[in-house]
Design an enzyme around this catalytic site. Structure first.
Site, PDB file in Angstrom:
ATOM      1  N   GLU A 108       1.736 -15.775  11.511  1.00 30.01           N
ATOM      2  CA  GLU A 108       1.930 -17.017  10.745  1.00 30.01           C
ATOM      3  C   GLU A 108       3.285 -16.899  10.060  1.00 30.01           C
ATOM      4  O   GLU A 108       3.541 -15.930   9.344  1.00 30.01           O
ATOM      5  CB  GLU A 108       0.834 -17.224   9.696  1.00 30.01           C
ATOM      6  N   HIS A 149       0.028 -27.944   9.097  1.00 31.27           N
ATOM      7  CA  HIS A 149      -0.756 -26.763   9.472  1.00 31.27           C
ATOM      8  C   HIS A 149      -2.233 -26.970   9.130  1.00 31.27           C
ATOM      9  O   HIS A 149      -3.122 -26.720   9.950  1.00 31.27           O
ATOM     10  CB  HIS A 149      -0.205 -25.537   8.745  1.00 31.27           C
ATOM     11  N   TYR A 208     -15.072 -16.028   7.910  1.00 29.75           N
ATOM     12  CA  TYR A 208     -14.428 -16.711   6.784  1.00 29.75           C
ATOM     13  C   TYR A 208     -15.344 -17.550   5.914  1.00 29.75           C
ATOM     14  O   TYR A 208     -14.949 -17.949   4.812  1.00 29.75           O
ATOM     15  CB  TYR A 208     -13.217 -17.527   7.253  1.00 29.75           C
ATOM     16  N   GLU A 267      -1.714 -22.946  16.497  1.00 23.61           N
ATOM     17  CA  GLU A 267      -1.315 -24.346  16.602  1.00 23.61           C
ATOM     18  C   GLU A 267      -0.502 -24.618  17.861  1.00 23.61           C
ATOM     19  O   GLU A 267      -0.720 -25.608  18.551  1.00 23.61           O
ATOM     20  CB  GLU A 267      -0.475 -24.739  15.389  1.00 23.61           C
ATOM     21  N   GLU A 313       5.799 -17.831   7.289  1.00 23.56           N
ATOM     22  CA  GLU A 313       5.672 -18.359   5.927  1.00 23.56           C
ATOM     23  C   GLU A 313       6.914 -18.034   5.105  1.00 23.56           C
ATOM     24  O   GLU A 313       7.663 -17.111   5.411  1.00 23.56           O
ATOM     25  CB  GLU A 313       4.447 -17.726   5.228  1.00 23.56           C
ATOM     26  N   TYR A 357      -1.508 -22.523   1.352  1.00 20.05           N
ATOM     27  CA  TYR A 357      -1.905 -23.280   2.549  1.00 20.05           C
ATOM     28  C   TYR A 357      -1.235 -24.639   2.414  1.00 20.05           C
ATOM     29  O   TYR A 357      -1.868 -25.667   2.546  1.00 20.05           O
ATOM     30  CB  TYR A 357      -3.435 -23.380   2.479  1.00 20.05           C
ATOM     31  N   ASP A 400       2.235 -13.463   8.082  1.00 23.16           N
ATOM     32  CA  ASP A 400       0.841 -13.241   7.702  1.00 23.16           C
ATOM     33  C   ASP A 400       0.017 -13.087   8.988  1.00 23.16           C
ATOM     34  O   ASP A 400      -0.687 -14.001   9.413  1.00 23.16           O
ATOM     35  CB  ASP A 400       0.378 -14.450   6.879  1.00 23.16           C
ATOM     36  N   GLN A 450     -11.382 -14.078  12.006  1.00 22.23           N
ATOM     37  CA  GLN A 450     -11.395 -15.100  10.952  1.00 22.23           C
ATOM     38  C   GLN A 450     -12.507 -16.124  11.160  1.00 22.23           C
ATOM     39  O   GLN A 450     -13.228 -16.478  10.229  1.00 22.23           O
ATOM     40  CB  GLN A 450     -10.024 -15.799  10.938  1.00 22.23           C
ATOM     41  N   THR A 478       1.311 -20.907   6.395  1.00 21.66           N
ATOM     42  CA  THR A 478       2.075 -21.217   7.598  1.00 21.66           C
ATOM     43  C   THR A 478       2.916 -22.471   7.400  1.00 21.66           C
ATOM     44  O   THR A 478       2.397 -23.505   6.981  1.00 21.66           O
ATOM     45  CB  THR A 478       1.122 -21.455   8.780  1.00 21.66           C
ATOM     46  N   ARG A 518      -7.528 -14.330  14.731  1.00 18.05           N
ATOM     47  CA  ARG A 518      -8.246 -15.614  14.660  1.00 18.05           C
ATOM     48  C   ARG A 518      -9.720 -15.489  14.984  1.00 18.05           C
ATOM     49  O   ARG A 518     -10.556 -16.214  14.438  1.00 18.05           O
ATOM     50  CB  ARG A 518      -7.606 -16.618  15.620  1.00 18.05           C
ATOM     51  N   THR A 567       0.659  -7.378   6.611  1.00 21.93           N
ATOM     52  CA  THR A 567       1.497  -8.545   6.315  1.00 21.93           C
ATOM     53  C   THR A 567       2.929  -8.022   6.280  1.00 21.93           C
ATOM     54  O   THR A 567       3.215  -7.072   5.554  1.00 21.93           O
ATOM     55  CB  THR A 567       1.127  -9.157   4.948  1.00 21.93           C
ATOM     56  N   LYS A 591      -6.968 -10.878   7.985  1.00 25.17           N
ATOM     57  CA  LYS A 591      -5.610 -10.975   7.456  1.00 25.17           C
ATOM     58  C   LYS A 591      -5.109  -9.661   6.849  1.00 25.17           C
ATOM     59  O   LYS A 591      -3.906  -9.429   6.795  1.00 25.17           O
ATOM     60  CB  LYS A 591      -5.579 -12.018   6.334  1.00 25.17           C
ATOM     61  N   ASP A 641      -1.687 -16.018  -1.090  1.00 21.58           N
ATOM     62  CA  ASP A 641      -1.240 -16.823   0.036  1.00 21.58           C
ATOM     63  C   ASP A 641      -1.765 -18.250  -0.124  1.00 21.58           C
ATOM     64  O   ASP A 641      -2.949 -18.451  -0.406  1.00 21.58           O
ATOM     65  CB  ASP A 641      -1.774 -16.201   1.335  1.00 21.58           C
ATOM     66  N   ARG A 675     -12.979 -27.354  12.097  1.00 18.14           N
ATOM     67  CA  ARG A 675     -13.935 -28.353  11.592  1.00 18.14           C
ATOM     68  C   ARG A 675     -13.532 -29.716  12.139  1.00 18.14           C
ATOM     69  O   ARG A 675     -13.001 -30.557  11.412  1.00 18.14           O
ATOM     70  CB  ARG A 675     -13.884 -28.422  10.053  1.00 18.14           C
TER      71      ARG A 675
END
Lengths: 438, 438
Positions: free
Chosen positions: A210, A145, A255, A385, A212, A140, A244, A251, A371, A248, A268, A264, A138, A154
């Site tokens: 997500e 996104h 993570y 989001e 994708e 990114y 996906d 995660q 995503t 959250r 899927t 995750k 997968d 962050r």
């Protein structure tokens, strides 16, 4: 290369394939693996056309398709052997399929006469996973996104310094990839609220989807060899939709430092029809133009051809239906529509990057884009989001609010390839309903 | 459960199996997939014993083993079908194998008479991967390794807050897992020196090994179901050595925010013999005792039985041989010896955690522990730690220095299960030589 299978004027003798808005006109011809629900017959490879599935091996039996390794590979429960054929052989096979389904010409005439023996109604079939998937990766690749999510996880450092230099990716779990329609249990997991002293274990409270685009490897590369960016499309058999699913809250806690894992890998979901690279050819467009401040990609990720031609004019849509909406017989509500041509990295760059260290791709491997979010608020491809981590809930037609998914919610993804003066090609649907935690 | 196959006094009629220091005494009986080098015969399942391989299907033909689903499953090119058998059936099969190889008893007598037809010298065989590996997961279960590495990558924050609450893991790449003896090309990749303005692409300059213990899933779990910690060992078929080759410079630049990717997936080498859980049974010990300040694991990761019995008294050793050492006919030099009983998380905790969200494990899936490092300087399981990121090079017997691996270096991993008054069981070797970048 555009050939006669792409002719926008082509029509099929199957009328539902010519209807406006049909996902599967004769220019599409995606492959999938189906089982006739009524019979005990084994799964085999078919081609979606209008409201039907063309049974390839039945066509060979009827003498409508010449026996060939490609046709022979359709008498299996996965398309892997078909995927491994050379692009030229696949192209020839697709031309034959197009002829058999065409409203013009003698083969189509004979096929129409054999319709009851070579067609299965899609509503009478159960679709399996199209391929045996060895490895699932997968990416990114949407900068929108990545920027949105990064700013939540962050805030001081939303887009990391490596983002515009390489397509960030990670390995997913192949075992838990399921075909559209498979219900998904809400996962349990370890989470820790920011203000909690210690974590707890229980059903995820921040379950998300997500949206994708997935792409399957056709011919692979040997371990130790790379895939030059200008050859990347030769190794891509075709495309599907990918959900996906993501927990959250799990995660956030798990993570660092090695990436998403249990957040995750509980499920899927993919759409069951694989739209071939050849069918997608006329929908290729320029890659996203870089801003003046963006770095020029390093040579192994850089090619004039990819810049001119490596994008894909696809649009991915996400719909939601709550159980209360279904009780009230309301249609699913559209939450987003995202343009794939706004992705920062192309599928060619993702594949070339993946193999740039000599990592071997095998036929049937699945890669997904990450995503797909565009720059607009309604083009955000996940609830994280769309609701800005739950702070701006979306309102459903029933008045219900959604920060994240509730039990009973069904997520329906759709996707299209669009081009001026060409029929729209659909990817079909990628559906999943959330069941309570086991 | 200890049974007669564990009897430390048992001896085999194959003398090399009784020699002190032999990896494969009659108490071990690991499974692997071999091909006789001289013949064009297909790969099949064998059992390592002393300097030989017992050809299981030849034993059935000779009437030395009863036909059974387990014996029948050995006439294949992977041990997956054997792995999927119930532990009780595997135990019965192992008893039969033990009898056939025993120096006492009539079956052993008859087997000895058939030796030329049922044994293959290990030096005359080529070993393949033992199993078809659907998914590969790598953990990070040594707190010594995590603390050492963390202090280099994140000096201000070496051990993240989640570390002692859950076994951190990530998905690895299944396609690039290779059997011991497969040469490994130095990978190329994108790296960026801390003081450089922009990244460059080229052969890794910080190529490393990681010495790990791998464990294979026997019987799996269905998607949506979990594996309770007290059942975890019932799902573990057995163990092997894993070299998780790592390009540290690639890792540093790519790993945020989604974890290691191209830094790891160019190759992973495993030893070809799978030491069964049953053989390992007498070597199980208490799990690492928690410090007073350490959190008590949450219930799904916590069990009295696992605490008393979930550790494994294994030791992993790493040897290096440079091409110059081989030219001078020097023996490989031992770089480290690490105790597996110092791991923070047990294999049971890793497996239970992995399935705690309903992620389905399939027969043949490989899980690995992450680098096994102990508390001592000479128990560090990778060069990153041993040389403290290259700042304290190790000196080879030739006087050569090593910060990271050079082309021509061969890494040889060995491992043992040890217990008082019991024969030492070996895992065999996990070897790989570094070739220049392709």
């Amino acid at each position: 290369m555009i050939n006669r299978t792409h002719d926008p004027e082509l029509r099929s003798w199957i009328e539902s394939a010519n209807a406006p808005g049909c996902d599967f006109p004769i220019q599409n011809l995606p492959f999938g693996v189906f089982t006739r629900s009524a019979e005990g017959s084994p799964p085999k490879v078919g081609v979606a056309i209008g409201d039907f599935i063309l049974d390839v091996s039945a066509c060979v039996q009827e003498g409508l398709l010449d026996p060939s390794p490609a046709a022979d590979a359709c008498d299996e429960s996965a398309i892997n052997r078909l995927m491994a054929r050379k692009p030229s052989a696949l192209s020839a096979f697709r031309s034959e399929l197009s002829d058999a389904l065409s409203a013009a010409g003698s083969v189509g005439e004979r096929a129409r006469a054999a319709a009851s023996r070579i067609l299965v109604e899609r509503s009478d079939a159960v679709m399996s996973l199209p391929a045996e998937i060895g490895d699932y990766t997968d990416f990114y690749a949407s900068v929108h996104h990545a920027t949105n999510v990064g700013s939540m996880f962050r805030p001081d450092n939303p887009l990391l310094p490596n983002y515009k230099w390489l397509p960030i990716g990670y390995h997913g779990r192949a075992s838990s990839i399921v075909p559209s329609g498979t219900p998904v249990h809400r996962p349990s997991g370890q989470t820790k609220a920011a203000d909690a002293e210690r974590p707890t274990f229980g059903p995820s409270k921040m379950l998300d989807y997500e949206s994708e685009l997935g792409f399957f490897v056709g011919r692979g590369n040997a371990l130790g060899e790379s895939i030059p960016i200008d050859s990347a499309w030769d190794h891509i058999f075709g495309f599907c939709l990918v959900n996906d699913w993501s927990a959250r809250d799990v995660q956030t806690w798990e993570y660092q430092p090695l990436g998403p894992f249990l957040a995750k890998n509980f499920a899927t979901t993919i759409s069951p029809w694989v739209v071939t690279s050849e069918a997608a050819e006329p929908y290729r467009v320029a890659a996203l133009a870089r801003d003046a401040n963006d770095p020029k990609p390093l040579p192994h990720l850089s090619s004039d051809e990819d810049a001119r031609y490596g994008g894909l004019n696809a649009f991915l849509e996400v719909y939601l239906s709550s159980s209360s909406m279904r009780d009230k017989r309301m249609d699913p509500v559209r939450l987003s529509r995202a343009p794939f041509n706004q992705m920062y990295w192309t599928v060619g760059q993702m594949l070339a990057h993946h193999a740039s260290n000599g990592c071997n791709m095998r036929t049937g491997d699945l890669l997904a884009s990450g995503t797909v979010s565009g720059p607009e608020n309604d083009s955000r491809g996940c609830l994280l989001e769309l609701t800005w981590r739950g702070t701006q809930p979306v309102t459903l037609p029933t008045g219900e609010k959604r920060r994240f998914l509730q039990d009973g919610d069904e997520v329906i993804m759709k996707g299209y390839l669009e081009a001026d003066n060409r029929p729209r090609l659909g990817f079909g649907e990628c559906r999943g309903i959330i069941l309570p935690a086991a």
